[in-house]
Design an enzyme around this catalytic site. Structure first.
Site, PDB file in Angstrom:
ATOM      1  N   HIS A 356       0.799  -1.231   0.000  1.00  0.00           N
ATOM      2  CA  HIS A 356       0.000   0.000   0.000  1.00  0.00           C
ATOM      3  C   HIS A 356       0.827   1.274   0.000  1.00  0.00           C
ATOM      4  O   HIS A 356       0.333   2.320   0.421  1.00  0.00           O
ATOM      5  CB  HIS A 356      -0.901   0.057   1.233  1.00  0.00           C
ATOM      6  CG  HIS A 356      -1.967  -0.979   1.274  1.00  0.00           C
ATOM      7  ND1 HIS A 356      -3.211  -0.774   0.739  1.00  0.00           N
ATOM      8  CD2 HIS A 356      -1.978  -2.226   1.782  1.00  0.00           C
ATOM      9  CE1 HIS A 356      -3.950  -1.851   0.942  1.00  0.00           C
ATOM     10  NE2 HIS A 356      -3.223  -2.754   1.563  1.00  0.00           N
ATOM     11  N   LYS A 539      -7.781  13.710   4.777  1.00  0.00           N
ATOM     12  CA  LYS A 539      -6.848  12.578   4.681  1.00  0.00           C
ATOM     13  C   LYS A 539      -5.835  12.729   5.806  1.00  0.00           C
ATOM     14  O   LYS A 539      -5.741  13.798   6.410  1.00  0.00           O
ATOM     15  CB  LYS A 539      -6.137  12.565   3.330  1.00  0.00           C
ATOM     16  CG  LYS A 539      -5.567  13.926   2.928  1.00  0.00           C
ATOM     17  CD  LYS A 539      -5.008  13.910   1.509  1.00  0.00           C
ATOM     18  CE  LYS A 539      -6.061  14.016   0.451  1.00  0.00           C
ATOM     19  NZ  LYS A 539      -6.175  12.881  -0.434  1.00  0.00           N
ATOM     20  N   ARG A 540      -5.073  11.671   6.069  1.00  0.00           N
ATOM     21  CA  ARG A 540      -4.013  11.797   7.065  1.00  0.00           C
ATOM     22  C   ARG A 540      -3.068  12.919   6.656  1.00  0.00           C
ATOM     23  O   ARG A 540      -2.944  13.247   5.478  1.00  0.00           O
ATOM     24  CB  ARG A 540      -3.221  10.481   7.151  1.00  0.00           C
ATOM     25  CG  ARG A 540      -3.966   9.344   7.807  1.00  0.00           C
ATOM     26  CD  ARG A 540      -3.178   8.048   7.761  1.00  0.00           C
ATOM     27  NE  ARG A 540      -2.874   7.684   6.391  1.00  0.00           N
ATOM     28  CZ  ARG A 540      -1.658   7.385   5.941  1.00  0.00           C
ATOM     29  NH1 ARG A 540      -0.624   7.403   6.755  1.00  0.00           N
ATOM     30  NH2 ARG A 540      -1.465   7.057   4.680  1.00  0.00           N
ATOM     31  N   LYS A 545       1.400  14.259   0.810  1.00  0.00           N
ATOM     32  CA  LYS A 545       0.026  14.565   0.391  1.00  0.00           C
ATOM     33  C   LYS A 545      -0.150  16.073   0.150  1.00  0.00           C
ATOM     34  O   LYS A 545      -1.101  16.492  -0.494  1.00  0.00           O
ATOM     35  CB  LYS A 545      -0.972  14.071   1.435  1.00  0.00           C
ATOM     36  CG  LYS A 545      -0.976  12.554   1.602  1.00  0.00           C
ATOM     37  CD  LYS A 545      -1.990  12.117   2.655  1.00  0.00           C
ATOM     38  CE  LYS A 545      -1.948  10.630   2.950  1.00  0.00           C
ATOM     39  NZ  LYS A 545      -2.733   9.810   2.004  1.00  0.00           N
ATOM     40  N   THR A 647      -8.430   6.563  -1.618  1.00  0.00           N
ATOM     41  CA  THR A 647      -9.797   6.055  -1.735  1.00  0.00           C
ATOM     42  C   THR A 647     -10.781   7.174  -1.437  1.00  0.00           C
ATOM     43  O   THR A 647     -11.916   7.143  -1.898  1.00  0.00           O
ATOM     44  CB  THR A 647     -10.047   4.875  -0.775  1.00  0.00           C
ATOM     45  OG1 THR A 647      -9.574   5.254   0.521  1.00  0.00           O
ATOM     46  CG2 THR A 647      -9.325   3.630  -1.215  1.00  0.00           C
ATOM     47  N   LYS A 651     -14.505   8.217  -3.090  1.00  0.00           N
ATOM     48  CA  LYS A 651     -15.728   8.525  -2.330  1.00  0.00           C
ATOM     49  C   LYS A 651     -16.259   9.885  -2.726  1.00  0.00           C
ATOM     50  O   LYS A 651     -17.472  10.075  -2.893  1.00  0.00           O
ATOM     51  CB  LYS A 651     -15.431   8.490  -0.818  1.00  0.00           C
ATOM     52  CG  LYS A 651     -15.017   7.117  -0.313  1.00  0.00           C
ATOM     53  CD  LYS A 651     -14.343   7.170   1.061  1.00  0.00           C
ATOM     54  CE  LYS A 651     -13.599   5.853   1.313  1.00  0.00           C
ATOM     55  NZ  LYS A 651     -12.643   5.920   2.422  1.00  0.00           N
TER      56      LYS A 651
HETATM   57  C1  NBG Z   1      -2.578   3.758   2.033  1.00  0.00           C
HETATM   58  C2  NBG Z   1      -2.135   4.601   0.850  1.00  0.00           C
HETATM   59  C3  NBG Z   1      -3.345   5.055   0.061  1.00  0.00           C
HETATM   60  C4  NBG Z   1      -4.190   3.844  -0.308  1.00  0.00           C
HETATM   61  C5  NBG Z   1      -4.526   3.048   0.936  1.00  0.00           C
HETATM   62  C6  NBG Z   1      -5.307   1.797   0.618  1.00  0.00           C
HETATM   63  C7  NBG Z   1      -1.323   3.071   3.975  1.00  0.00           C
HETATM   64  C8  NBG Z   1      -0.024   2.568   4.492  1.00  0.00           C
HETATM   65  N1  NBG Z   1      -1.390   3.252   2.677  1.00  0.00           N
HETATM   66  O1  NBG Z   1      -2.918   5.718  -1.104  1.00  0.00           O
HETATM   67  O2  NBG Z   1      -1.415   5.719   1.322  1.00  0.00           O
HETATM   68  O3  NBG Z   1      -5.381   4.255  -0.914  1.00  0.00           O
HETATM   69  O4  NBG Z   1      -3.347   2.646   1.580  1.00  0.00           O
HETATM   70  O5  NBG Z   1      -4.675   1.021  -0.342  1.00  0.00           O
HETATM   71  O6  NBG Z   1      -2.284   3.310   4.738  1.00  0.00           O
END
Ligand code: NBG
Length: 800
Positions: A356, A539-540, A545, A647, A651
């Protein structure tokens, strides 16, 4: 066969539902309507709804047992499930029954619903993806179990003090968790430390894993799957009675406390040695308990190890559960006495791995010394796996020592560490990235050597999201409109049907209804004028980002508003949501600066009605479900080549937000589908970003040549925002690791195009409808279908 053993069926009329509520209130809460609190009513409602799902679970289990299918087992350190009540009402068909019954018993349904707490079992994208995949697996009737840890405390609760992030424990299950079925009789014992002697591994410490499970219902089907969550329990022997009797109360429970700390918090701070060891302990705890459970389940109907991988595919969600590979080897070789080669072939056919990330620093490694101390036998097994791997590399690439060094499971310099991603690639039959671009970059960069050695192992499965949760539950008004536009609710199980909205984009009355749904969602958020453009970045917090890029844009808009109003654009509310990891100083400083800029703008009457920055604290699924329906503009502005997929972008598009974004992660696929004319693209692409980073990148040159950029950064440096954020500005000028300054001009200019499009509301609405219409691909049902075809090869089993 009567699966209820003669038990009376649960009611389906309002009066019967009310009876069931009363019965649960009386027999399971031990109280009556007259003396029940709102909490009693909530717990009772949850139990009554859960009973309906339990009845379906029993049927599902019977059908699955009968067919002895191939199971999909999903191992994940986190599940970001979101609130359970509304989902379970919807999936059990009691959305209307429940509030009516509550009211008739004298309870306030809204007050009761407000007591539903979202489980603190997840953090970010990969945890939410896990939840969406389980939802879709159940909806598609696939026999599946999710395994995770039942953390006492979730990721922290975020609040702001003087604009700075403050972290408080998230004691999410403080009042208990009515959705959970505890199963203390199914405990598994897990060992740690100790030594390997002639008789095998002798652990120095043991802990019990106690399971409970949460039901995962499918939508529009009878299937109910479950998530099994492990909680660490001290064994009886860990309580030191003699010390207790001697008055040494703390020492007496010392061992027990240490044992139970394993499932105390999600992602314990890893800035200390003991924090890191605790994380590694959690990882082993999860895989050890889960594999024993998987094997127990295998044995219900099967006896021959040769059948194991035909009956189980185990998906590793990122590297956290990678120890499952040496653990299954240990179980097969040491406990089941299989020979190494046979065991390795079973392992290699059982596991698959999803990566991921693209950030090299996010690929986990563990010091050899730590792993060997905590899990001495596993380290031996890892060494042996490594011997096999390196022998294969040497024979395929004779004399290529550098390649051997790069691919080894052990990093030698500057400290010997185990590379978990390399282990995950080596011990699995399939490795997937989570968006097309990500999967390409994985094979061309991160895992290039492995993709050269084993090209067939690598594939792509683009992420998706549950349309039930993120459209139907989050946005009931828009869902009703979509259903009326399409003439049925079938889109909730086949999201490609949203294409049917395309002609409606040309229908003025449909557009007007679409617009009023947006406005209604905005009004519900309570952020002032619903006519203002709602510009959302949720988002985080991470520098890649680029929340800092959004911030520079806000400061630029503010400057224009003051000194160049003709270029200001349109009234805009910018909304941020997200948490920064507690030890991530730079991200926390960006949060602080956003709050400081927000306060400065709020205090300036000139900005009133034109520009506003909102940052509600503690972004989580509950909050996301309120923000997403209201969003007009979706900020997906990471440095290209860094966001694996995203994701939130899906959404937001599904709810009719237009995206401003780079060609990164799944943005690429979103743009392909919604059409370039309905997407605001800007900035460097992944190849250009890579090339720029490779050379002598000079962020200052952008600062010097762009007056608006310079003004924005100077404002921060000169203390215009209460002196906050000067390190953020300096780091942009000196390093700018994520090319914020290089992309600034393109971003600001593209935002001017956004404003121009917004002025033409008919055009904007058309684009908004088309975004939703063309985003059906991003359903997690499609994602699961792809996993089934490309990796899992499991078939549906429908309860009859
Ligand atoms: C995150 C990515 C996102 C991705 C999600 C689900 C982690 C480590 N990674 O870009 O930063 O959409 O995983 O795949 O949470």
């Amino acid at each position: 066969m009567d699966l209820r053993n003669g038990l009376r069926p649960l009611g389906s009329t309002p009066a019967e539902f009310e009876q069931d509520l009363l019965s649960n209130l009386y027999y399971r809460r031990g109280t009556t309507v007259e003396s029940a609190s709102a909490q009693d009513a909530y717990e009772t409602l949850a139990l009554t709804v859960r009973d309906r799902l339990a009845a379906r679970r029993v049927k599902t289990a019977a059908a699955q047992y009968d067919s002895n299918p191939r199971w999909v087992y999903y191992l994940s350190a986190e599940y970001l499930l979101g609130p359970q009540l509304e989902q379970n009402l919807l999936y059990s068909g009691t959305t209307d029954l429940a509030p009516a019954a509550l009211k008739s018993l004298g309870f306030d349904p809204a007050e009761v619903a407000a007591l539903d707490v979202e489980p603190g079992l997840g953090n970010g994208g990969l945890g939410r993806l896990a939840a969406c995949l389980l939802d879709s697996l159940a909806t598609l009737d696939i026999p599946a179990v999710g395994y995770g840890i039942r953390y006492d405390l979730g990721i922290f609760k975020q609040s702001f003090e003087n604009g700075e992030q403050v972290e408080k424990p998230d004691d999410w299950a403080f009042q208990g968790d009515p959705w959970e079925f505890p199963a203390p009789d199914d405990r598994n014992r897990v060992g740690f430390y100790g030594h390997v002697g002639p008789e095998g591994w002798v652990p120095g410490e043991v802990v019990d894993g106690e399971p409970s499970h949460l039901l995962v219902p499918g939508y529009g089907t009878e299937t109910v799957n479950f998530i099994r969550l492990w909680r660490a329990r001290a064994t009886e022997a860990s309580f030191d009675l003699s010390r207790f009797s001697a008055g040494q109360y703390v020492e007496a429970v010392d061992q027990a406390v240490r044992a139970e700390n394993i499932s105390k918090v999600l992602y314990p701070d890893d800035s200390t040695e003991s924090g890191r060891e605790l994380r590694l302990k959690q990882q082993y705890f999860l895989v050890s308990c889960s594999l024993r459970d998987i094997i127990r389940r295998f044995r219900f109907r099967n006896h021959d190890w040769a059948d194991f991988s035909a009956k189980a595919v185990v998906q590793l969600n990122d590297t956290h559960p990678t120890l499952a590979i040496p653990e299954l080897m240990r179980l097969l070789v040491d406990e089941e006495q299989l020979d190494w080669d046979q065991a390795w072939s079973i392992v290699r056919q059982t596991f698959a791995y999803t990566c991921h990330t693209l950030l090299p620093e996010a690929l986990e490694t563990w010091p050899v010394a730590m792993l060997g101390h905590l899990l001495p036998r596993h380290l031996e097994i890892i060494y042996q796996i490594n011997e096999g791997l390196l022998a294969e590399v040497r024979s395929r690439f004779p004399g290529d020592l550098d390649r051997v060094r790069r691919m080894s499971l052990i990093q030698e310099e500057p400290e010997r560490r185990v590379r978990m991603a390399n282990l995950a690639v080596t011990g699995t039959f399939a490795v997937n990235g989570v968006a097309e671009l990500h999967s390409e970059l994985l094979t061309s960069t991160t895992f290039h050597d492995f993709a050269t050695l084993w090209p067939d192992r690598f594939r792509n499965v683009t992420n998706g999201v549950s349309p039930r949760r993120f459209v139907r539950l989050a946005n009931p008004g828009l869902s009703t409109l979509i259903t009326s536009g399409l003439g049925s609710e079938d889109w909730l199980r086949d999201l490609s049907l949203l294409e049917g909205l395309v002609p409606l984009a040309e229908d003025a009355s449909f557009r007007s209804q679409w617009r009023s749904e947006k406005r209604r969602a905005k009004a519900a958020l309570g952020l002032g004028d619903p006519g203002a453009l709602l510009d959302v970045m949720i988002k985080r917090f991470h520098e890649y980002k680029r929340q800092q890029l959004k911030l520079l844009h806000i400061i630029t808009l503010y400057h224009r508003l003051k000194s160049d109003p003709g270029r200001f654009g349109v009234p805009r509310t910018v909304l941020f949501g997200g948490k920064a990891a507690p030890a991530y100083r730079a991200a926390k400083e960006i949060i602080h600066l956003i709050n400081a800029v927000s306060a400065t703008i709020a205090a300036d009457p000139a900005a009133s009605g034109l520009l506003r920055v909102a940052f509600p604290p503690n972004y989580n699924v509950t909050l996301a479900e309120k923000i997403i329906p209201a969003a007009d503009l979706s900020e997906q502005i990471s440095m290209a080549g860094k966001e694996a997929s995203g994701t939130g972008n899906m959404k937001l598009a599904l709810n009719g937000a237009l995206t401003i974004g780079t060609l990164d992660g799944a943005n690429v696929e979103i743009r392909d589908r919604v059409g370039a004319g309905n997407f605001f693209l800007f900035g460097l692409d992944a190849a250009q970003a890579l090339a720029l980073r490779a050379g002598p990148y000079q962020p200052r040159s952008y600062y010097e040549s762009d007056p608006e950029l310079r003004a924005a950064i100077d404002a921060i440096l000169s203390g215009a925002f209460g002196g906050v954020g000067q390190n953020v500005a300096r780091s942009l000028l000196d390093r700018d690791d994520y090319l914020t300054l290089a992309d600034y001009r393109a971003y600001v200019d593209t935002q001017d195009e956004v404003a121009a499009a917004w002025r033409d509301q008919e055009r904007w609405t058309r684009m908004s409808i088309l975004n939703a219409a063309h985003s059906g691909f991003f359903s997690s049902d499609r994602t699961v279908t792809d996993y089934l075809e490309r990796i899992w090869r499991a078939a549906p089993v429908r309860p009859s």
